[in-house]
Design a protein around this motif. Sequence first.
Motif, short mmCIF file in Angstrom:
data_model
loop_
_atom_site.label_atom_id
_atom_site.label_comp_id
_atom_site.label_asym_id
_atom_site.label_seq_id
_atom_site.Cartn_x
_atom_site.Cartn_y
_atom_site.Cartn_z
N ILE A 125 -1.58 -3.79 8.09
CA ILE A 125 -0.87 -4.36 7.43
C ILE A 125 0.36 -3.31 7.15
N PRO A 126 1.56 -3.74 6.79
CA PRO A 126 2.67 -2.95 6.70
C PRO A 126 2.58 -2.25 5.51
N THR A 127 2.93 -0.92 5.33
CA THR A 127 2.97 -0.28 4.07
C THR A 127 4.67 -0.21 3.86
N ALA A 128 4.76 0.06 2.75
CA ALA A 128 6.31 0.41 2.23
C ALA A 128 6.34 1.69 1.61
N VAL A 144 0.94 -0.95 0.11
CA VAL A 144 -0.11 0.19 0.10
C VAL A 144 0.92 1.33 -0.05
N SER A 180 6.97 -9.54 9.26
CA SER A 180 6.28 -9.69 7.97
C SER A 180 5.56 -11.07 7.50
N ALA A 233 4.49 -16.10 -0.70
CA ALA A 233 5.06 -14.56 -0.07
C ALA A 233 5.84 -14.97 1.16
N ALA A 246 2.45 -10.77 9.73
CA ALA A 246 1.40 -9.92 8.87
C ALA A 246 0.94 -10.92 7.55
N ILE A 247 1.75 -11.41 7.11
CA ILE A 247 1.15 -12.14 5.73
C ILE A 247 0.34 -13.09 6.24
N VAL A 268 -9.44 -1.51 4.82
CA VAL A 268 -9.93 -2.83 4.59
C VAL A 268 -9.58 -3.15 3.34
N ARG A 316 -3.97 -8.54 -0.17
CA ARG A 316 -4.06 -10.05 -0.06
C ARG A 316 -4.25 -10.72 -1.24
N ASN A 348 -10.50 -4.31 10.49
CA ASN A 348 -9.17 -3.64 9.95
C ASN A 348 -8.00 -4.19 10.64
N ILE A 349 -7.35 -5.22 10.13
CA ILE A 349 -6.28 -5.44 10.60
C ILE A 349 -5.13 -4.77 9.93
N ALA A 389 2.36 -12.88 -5.68
CA ALA A 389 3.32 -11.40 -5.34
C ALA A 389 3.71 -11.54 -3.74
N LEU A 442 -2.94 -11.65 6.99
CA LEU A 442 -3.85 -11.46 5.63
C LEU A 442 -4.64 -12.69 5.42
N PHE A 443 -3.99 -13.69 5.44
CA PHE A 443 -4.80 -14.72 4.90
C PHE A 443 -5.83 -15.54 5.90
#
Lengths: 451, 524
Positions: B521-524, A12, B502, B473, B505-506, A92, A99, B518-519, A106, B509-510
């Motif tokens: 997630i890391p942003t880059a 993101v 990470s 991932a 975090a992955i 979300v 995801r 709203n979990i 990816a 996500l699953f």
Amino acid sequence: MLDGSSPTIVAVATPPGKGAIAIVRASGPSVLELARRLVQTKSPLRRRVATYARIVDESGDLLDHGLAIFFEAPHSYTGEDMLELQIHGSPVVAREVVRAMLACGAALAEPGEFTRRAFFNGKMGLHAAAAVADLIDAQTRSAARAALANFDSGLAHEVRAVRSALATIVQELEGTIDFPDEVPEPDRGGLKERLAPIRGRLERLRRDGELGKIVREGLGVAIIGPPNAGKSSLLNALLGMQRAIVSEIPGTTRDTIEESVVVDGVPVRLIDTAGIRAHADRLEAQGIARTERALEGAAIALVVLDGSEPPGPGARQLLERTQGRPRIVFLNKADLGTDQAFAEEWPDAIAGSVRDAATLEKLRHAIASAGWNDERFDATRPHLASLYEFEAADAALAALARAGEALDAGEAIDFAATELAHAFSQLGHVSEQVAAEEIVTGIFSRFCIGK
Amino acid sequence: MDKPAYGNLATALLQSQSNLAIVQGLVEELIVEDGAVRGVVCAGGELYRARRIVLATGTFLGGKSFCGSVVRAEGRFGEPPARGLADALRRLGFPTARLKTGTPPRIDRRSVNYEEMTRQPPSSHPLLFSYASERTFAGPQLPCYLTQTNARTHALVRENLAQSPLYGLDLIRGIGPRYCPSIEDKVVKFAHNPTHQIFIEPEGWDEPTLYVGGFSTSLPAEIQVEMLHTLPGLEACSVLRAGYAVEYDMVPPTELLETLETRRIAGLYHCGQLNGTSGYEEAAAQGLIAGINAARAARGEEPLRLSRAQAYIGVLIDDLVTRGVDEPYRMLTSRAEHRVILRHDNADLRLTPVGREMGLVDDRAWEGFRRRREALGRARRHAEKTRITDERIGEERFSAGSTIADALRRPSLEFGDVADRFHPRLDEEIGERVAIELKCEGYVRRQELAIEKAAKSENATIPSDFDYQSIAALSAEGREKFASRRPRTLGVAGRIPGITPSDVAIVGLFVHKGRRENIPIPTA
């Protein structure tokens, strides 16, 4: 170029939290495949053109409607094929899109990985090389640190030194709580004296970290100004030879565009409102909102005014709005004469023309020095390069401050110990359990414990 | 604590327990059918069938003792080890490792010169393990005595290291605890310390034995006597039993679920030193949880899991099953990140309701608890709403409108300073608890916020058949570790050594796929 085996990464790109839009970016060899599976459009995706799309997950269920833009290598920020999805600003939805991309093979991008790829693919000017090399070095090290591996020099060295100074104190405190017979309680006054330099060093790291953040993200410069003041010309002039690395997005409905350039060795993000045509039927309020958003993401405001005419209400409003924050006032169109009212009211303003090389040089210099607050950028100085490190340093500083308060108030030693242990775990990027194990090991090697 | 009296009380308690049959025997074999335990076979061939079995092997599993060059197969002085059971566990596929512990010599109290040692008087207010206990055992508290080693002691240790099974003889393979080093270890590893403290502790009112705390050793018995005679006060002491080291088998606790049931064999529970811990409280805590869960499983009830934020037991078990051990594990306060909440003064508030739910708190104890809880609430409310009329208590000054609670929040004031402001007079224990509560308040609130923040991942269950292999991932290490450890929640996943944020975090996500939560997630 990176070798073909480097995975397609996704992240993101917009800051966490709710904004009007969120941007999910993917970069790497298989972005077209991602687009094929997750992006449904009426007409085929065209290079660098925003296309309205249904964005679905890996099983074809609708996630959101938004805009999809495909950038073909090497004409993208990273120099690889890139896909940018602009979706609604719900965390979300953004999470679900990421995801779905992971589900299609990816990988999640490491912090700063897009920039790193950009650098490796030659998308950054030579001037930025030193700065970015430092950044990459720091990232490599922070990954290593997560594994508690050895690392050396620069930031890691400094963090490690601060952390080990802190460890000594935490061991004594934790030791005296568990083993009062063997570990004497350290003197409170002495403790405060020992903590002060630790705080000082951490604060210094934190401050320098602001510089590191600029290295990572680029220095945000918002170009704002009334219509026809010359924002577009200025943008183009500043981009100049750097044009090749620009990830320009024509025709999008986004209300700001960011372009990356290097100015005097400083990576800069020009946050630009110029590309958006001010339609006559648009409300003035929209223009203001757009300016506000541009300013929000920027460290510096670059106010572009038509200096050949007396300042109008729009110009005055912008100048008032940017009062008290780092800004550069540029009075354009000096070749047509400069209005006296401007010169008197804003003597620091740079007057000139975008067509004049000397003016551009002045502006570049102003941007660079405003960015560093007149501190010269020194790539050899340690920076807290990643966001994690920033947060960790902040949390550690806050905990140190609370420990100091607890000691001042004469509270039980446990409280200060708890805070300092927290700071210690933060600085190591490790969980509190891992940190506890380190502390315990330290206690046992320093003190002879046990009946 | 009087050792024989304690043993007698515990035995009497067990014998009075209904539905409990106590038999003795040496277990040699475990019966396992379809991956579930079904019973044990003893050395004499007796067979006991059971669907839930708790193993508590102490230092007896493959136990071996060392004193100089004398090596005996025993789990404790003069008591035979359990060798068949160790082999049985290995045959079932359990990995085992060797750990070591030691015990100091015991000396005759009548042969000691107390004048030469520092008296350590017993506490005037002994703390009890439980608020449900109303008094200590009948009989006086006895003092301990302090003496120290000196250059002569250390020289003897060094001169005789060649005869140490740990050093010169190199007989011991097991790893000993760092927090309980032998006197040999102390002298070798802390060579710069000119002296080490030695604690002389009586074992009971009528017992002739003194325990020489801090003097655990496995040097030959005759050297031990010489060493003891160098200590002030013990110059002429007679040694009743020499110290020795003991080595035993353990099964890595990463083999366990949080319920202490093994992953490998359903219905089989491990606790105590078998799991690599050392210490009485550690053993008792695990025995309690294994016992509760074995009983609950037998009745088809949900297992009991205590969290890290709820009890030291939760910290202990989470550390064991997620991190494993590489030396005998002992609970330390520094291991508990929420220790401001895990205080001994509020142990009953935290855990008595859990015990009641488990059927372990009888009506009388429960009534007592409820009375205490109400009294605490009342006292707290009184403290919060009663103004102090004077502006000074002790050295502390107060502004108008300050309450008793404000006074108790000041670090320099204690309950005793404001006791006369409670009407009717408050029970001292209740008053002190309120004072502690108020002093910790700010810290507790902050920790509670942190716990709340972490709760999302602590409570996020990962399906037990979750397919880690399909997520490209994940890092290779993360995939391998998750697949072998099978963490029950995201919180546990994050504590597995070597796992990166990470990776967690992955998986998150699953796990949360499709859920409208709203979990971050890391942003880059």
